[in-house]
Design an enzyme around this catalytic site. Structure first.
Site, short mmCIF file in Angstrom:
data_model
loop_
_atom_site.label_atom_id
_atom_site.label_comp_id
_atom_site.label_asym_id
_atom_site.label_seq_id
_atom_site.Cartn_x
_atom_site.Cartn_y
_atom_site.Cartn_z
N ARG A 126 -36.54 -2.46 -33.46
CA ARG A 126 -37.71 -1.92 -34.17
C ARG A 126 -37.43 -2.02 -35.66
O ARG A 126 -36.30 -1.89 -36.12
CB ARG A 126 -37.97 -0.46 -33.78
CG ARG A 126 -38.12 -0.22 -32.28
CD ARG A 126 -39.27 -0.98 -31.68
NE ARG A 126 -40.55 -0.29 -31.81
CZ ARG A 126 -41.69 -0.77 -31.37
NH1 ARG A 126 -41.73 -1.97 -30.78
NH2 ARG A 126 -42.82 -0.10 -31.52
N GLU A 167 -46.03 -3.80 -40.27
CA GLU A 167 -46.42 -5.07 -39.65
C GLU A 167 -47.95 -5.19 -39.64
O GLU A 167 -48.63 -4.22 -39.30
CB GLU A 167 -45.87 -5.17 -38.23
CG GLU A 167 -44.34 -5.23 -38.19
CD GLU A 167 -43.79 -5.42 -36.78
OE1 GLU A 167 -44.59 -5.51 -35.82
OE2 GLU A 167 -42.56 -5.47 -36.63
N HIS A 216 -42.74 -10.80 -35.18
CA HIS A 216 -42.63 -9.93 -34.01
C HIS A 216 -43.01 -10.72 -32.74
O HIS A 216 -43.89 -10.34 -31.97
CB HIS A 216 -43.52 -8.70 -34.15
CG HIS A 216 -43.09 -7.57 -33.26
ND1 HIS A 216 -43.28 -6.24 -33.60
CD2 HIS A 216 -42.49 -7.55 -32.04
CE1 HIS A 216 -42.80 -5.46 -32.64
NE2 HIS A 216 -42.32 -6.24 -31.68
#
Length: 316
Positions: A231, A260, A279
């Site tokens: 994370r 993000e 991601h």
């Protein structure tokens, strides 16, 4: 409990496709929603939700009183655990044992890219220049894997194939036998000091927020590299920038970030020894998620323990 529970699938762009997959496993009472309005329409009578970025404010309303279980489409659930809109009586589960293959391949794509100096080879080709050189090897290098769940365990397995030394850090120590040396969470500096590569696969909890800070980064060897597939907020990005600008660390491979999408003006984009990806290392595939959910539905119907059960106190 009804023989076949009423299921609501929520996704902004793939709800109906997921719903069709679930119906293919023999569950006929499946509704699909992609907006707040549709979610509210179908919530009354719903017992089970399969969702991603679900409008959780609905779950505190009377229309959601029948909901008993929420299955996330992803592995990370720190946002759901901290969400006060989700009543305590709703069971939370996350996807597990699906991402190890994808993420481990991502990790080793970049490790080989760095250790074999692929940029140098590419540059020589672009310049029509013959440039034989002896690259380094992963064999004998020491990798540290922080987080030894299913993802970390698969990374360790792949590292063995490259004849690497593998150290591990975990909170429970349940998988300590997988690694050559195991460290507990109060030994971060000792854990990182001998590593050539540090790989983060930890969940985000109060205990792991900004666990990688200036002190830990400076405890690493100057020529070491860090890879984050856990994370974003595991790393204090300000500390990482400062440490790398000072010339400490060979590189950083970052697939996750505190914000993000990563803002276009963020300095990480422009650092030559930082590799930024969007991601994408561990994708939730429709077939994989649907298969996992269908198996969990069978467990739910048979009153068996669910896979991926989230412990709210633990944070994952």
């Amino acid at each position: 409990m009804t023989p076949k529970p009423n299921i609501l699938v929520y996704s902004a762009d793939q709800a109906e496709a997921y719903a069709e997959c679930i119906r293919g496993y023999g569950f006929s009472s499946v509704k699909a929603a992609s907006t707040l309005e549709e979610a509210k329409k179908y919530l009354p009578g719903t017992e089970v939700i399969l969702g991603w970025k679900f409008p959780t404010q609905c779950l505190n309303e009377p229309i959601a009183s029948s909901v008993r279980w929420f299955q996330s489409m992803g592995a990370g659930v720190d946002d759901l655990v901290s969400d006060t809109n989700i009543p305590e009586n709703i069971i939370l589960t996350r996807i597990v044992d699906q991402f190890g293959g994808y993420i481990s391949e991502y990790v080793f794509t970049y490790l080989l890219y760095i250790v074999k100096d692929v940029p140098r080879m590419s540059k020589a080709q672009l310049e029509n220049r013959w440039d034989p050189f002896i690259s380094e090897t992963l064999a004998g290098k020491t990798m540290g894997v922080a987080g030894l769940g299913s993802i970390g365990a698969e990374i360790v397995r792949k590292a063995r194939a490259f004849d690497m030394n593998v150290h591990g850090l975990s909170f429970s120590g349940k998988q300590a036998q997988l690694v050559d040396r195991h460290f507990t969470s109060d030994k971060w500096k000792e854990f990182v000091k001998e590593l050539d590569y540090l790989v983060l696969t930890l969940p985000l909890t109060e205990a792991t927020h900004h666990v990688i800070n200036r002190d830990v980064l400076l405890a690493m060897k100057p020529e070491a590299a860090i890879i984050n597939v856990g994370r974003g907020a595991l790393i204090d990005e300000g500390d990482l920038l400062a440490v790398m600008r000072s010339g400490h660390l060979q590189g950083a491979v970052l697939d996750v970030f505190e914000t993000e999408p990563l803002p276009k003006d963020h300095p990480l984009w422009r650092m030559p020894n930082v590799y930024v990806t969007s991601h994408l290392s561990g994708p939730s595939t429709r077939d994989g998620v649907s298969r996992f959910f269908a198996e969990n539905l069978k467990r739910f119907l048979n009153e068996q323990p669910l896979q991926g059960l989230v412990d709210r106190n633990r944070g994952y």
